[in-house]
Design an enzyme around this catalytic site. Sequence first.
Site, PDB file in Angstrom:
ATOM      1  N   HIS A  19      45.012  40.701  36.070  1.00 36.17           N
ATOM      2  CA  HIS A  19      44.869  40.213  35.283  1.00 36.17           C
ATOM      3  C   HIS A  19      44.394  38.640  34.928  1.00 36.17           C
ATOM      4  O   HIS A  19      43.226  37.658  34.010  1.00 36.17           O
ATOM      5  CB  HIS A  19      46.574  39.778  35.143  1.00 36.17           C
ATOM      6  CG  HIS A  19      46.956  39.156  33.176  1.00 36.17           C
ATOM      7  ND1 HIS A  19      47.043  39.748  32.016  1.00 36.17           N
ATOM      8  CD2 HIS A  19      46.473  37.190  33.177  1.00 36.17           C
ATOM      9  CE1 HIS A  19      46.769  38.981  31.361  1.00 36.17           C
ATOM     10  NE2 HIS A  19      46.899  37.827  31.381  1.00 36.17           N
ATOM     11  N   GLU A  20      44.661  37.807  36.026  1.00 38.75           N
ATOM     12  CA  GLU A  20      44.162  36.387  36.251  1.00 38.75           C
ATOM     13  C   GLU A  20      42.310  36.285  36.309  1.00 38.75           C
ATOM     14  O   GLU A  20      41.982  35.536  36.227  1.00 38.75           O
ATOM     15  CB  GLU A  20      44.821  35.816  37.144  1.00 38.75           C
ATOM     16  CG  GLU A  20      46.386  35.050  36.817  1.00 38.75           C
ATOM     17  CD  GLU A  20      46.236  34.328  35.421  1.00 38.75           C
ATOM     18  OE1 GLU A  20      45.121  34.096  35.065  1.00 38.75           O
ATOM     19  OE2 GLU A  20      47.660  34.994  34.937  1.00 38.75           O
ATOM     20  N   HIS A  23      40.160  36.584  33.522  1.00 36.55           N
ATOM     21  CA  HIS A  23      40.330  35.306  32.760  1.00 36.55           C
ATOM     22  C   HIS A  23      39.118  34.218  33.614  1.00 36.55           C
ATOM     23  O   HIS A  23      38.230  34.061  33.522  1.00 36.55           O
ATOM     24  CB  HIS A  23      41.401  34.334  33.057  1.00 36.55           C
ATOM     25  CG  HIS A  23      42.403  35.221  32.122  1.00 36.55           C
ATOM     26  ND1 HIS A  23      42.471  35.482  30.576  1.00 36.55           N
ATOM     27  CD2 HIS A  23      43.662  35.249  31.903  1.00 36.55           C
ATOM     28  CE1 HIS A  23      43.080  35.893  30.029  1.00 36.55           C
ATOM     29  NE2 HIS A  23      44.522  35.454  30.772  1.00 36.55           N
TER      30      HIS A  23
END
Length: 544
Positions: A19-20, A23
């Site tokens: 997920h990170e 980003h």
Amino acid sequence: MFQDTALFILLLGVLVTVHELGHFLVAKACGVKVIRFSIGFGPKLFAFTKGETEYQVALLPLGGYVKMAGDAPHEELAPEDAERGFLNAPPWKRALIVVAGPVFNLVFPILIYFFVFVGAHEATSTRVGFVDPAMPAAVAGIRPGDRITAVEGEPVRTFEDLRESFVGRFDRPVPVTIERDGQSTTLNVTPRKIVESNAVDSVERGQIGIQPIRKPAVLGVPAGSVAAQAGFKSFDRVLSVNGVNIPDEAALHEQLAKLQGPLEVTVQRVLPVEVGAVTGGVPSLTTVKVERQPGGDGFSALGAEPSDMYVSAVFPGSVAEKAGLRAGDRLESFNGEPLRSFNVLAGELSTLKEKSFTLSWRSAEDGQVHTQQLAQVMRTSTDELGQESSRLELGVRPWMPSSAELLPVDTVVVTLGVGEALREAVVVVPKIVGQMVKVIGGLVSGQVSTKTLGGPVMMYQLASKSAEQGWDSFLHLMAIISINLGVMNLLPIPILDGFHLLSAFWEAIRRRPIPVRVREMANVVGLILLVALMGMAFFNDITR
């Protein structure tokens, strides 16, 4: 315990990193300065700096974050970083950075399923082990030992493929191609419609009445019958006849067709035992001598009948128990139509739902037939993980073999190439996303109970149990949770990525950002909602 903890950390660590990473990579690509990339929250365990970014692993593995320059409204930036702040970036760049995390969580399962699917795997074949005598397959002429190769021209390789091929196919003749004795034949089968439902979805599929598992020869013994007088009891499993091994029903029919006169039948019988407050059963071997019945075939040659419609158990407090049904009774008719299969009964009940129906059964005690008008009721049950589920239930169960009594099924090795495995993965993920969206909608509307929510404890349990079943199961769990994270983060709730995405769209359309005060208030509301949701999940974990 250490292994389970390691699996839990691996599960969350991978998903948080994915997920990170979304980003992080898109922020870098958009020219936004990334100050810190953190896996976990709380105190720093270890870290290193490369370029302008610090990479760290923190103590609590329940999440992570990407700290970007200028991502807080009142944050002051150095002059050289003024154009590289997150909030100073154009709305389209902010939207890409924000959506990248959930998108990575939704794309990552495709990669997981690709590695699960690709290569050679053993699966249950389409060889027929048992044919329900009351179902369409028997009417069409399908026999145990046949191998089904296609349904309406579409090839099927595994029993799961076969099952899925009947979704939407029912109440009309369907060409089914079988292989028997090396010859290929096409038979027309008219599947019966059944409805499979859960809390958020229902599927209409056809049912033809076959199973890959060979059925043991289990007797049903009417009160006062020749079999009862000889000493047989309902649910006796025939193991041998005159010394010849009987593994299944087909072998019983074949052996009795050769014999005349007295028969010596060895059966396995479960004897009830009580140890204190615990009641159970112990299998024992019994030999019964009986005269072969003239003109009889299979079960009737023993003066008995198949156990198909005999009730093995009646659930306490159920509709069936209140009506007077008992273990050993035989179900006779449903709405006036004779019953020959529990599958038929299940199919009829699935379409009736809570409507009333007439059920007739024959008592095991006196052989008398009783008839009553009944209706299913909703029953809530809890599984070993504490998850609650509700379903309509009559409250009777047929005889089912234990794991030790199961006969081996025929298997086939299925090999998927790279392209086919990728196609399968691309197809399955959107289906799961759709189911996840329905679950969230059900939680909001109240159709799905909030008791189904789980937190870290539940994930810990799931990680442990899935790993016990093999790495494929563990990877499947990882894919499901990754999709869950992706869908949840796209919700337009303050603090979550979905709200930041909405803010970027708002600014792109209105040509001005959402006021700082409104944003701050929204964050407070979002934090309260998130804490309430987490509190509910923790509460469910504790009560389980």
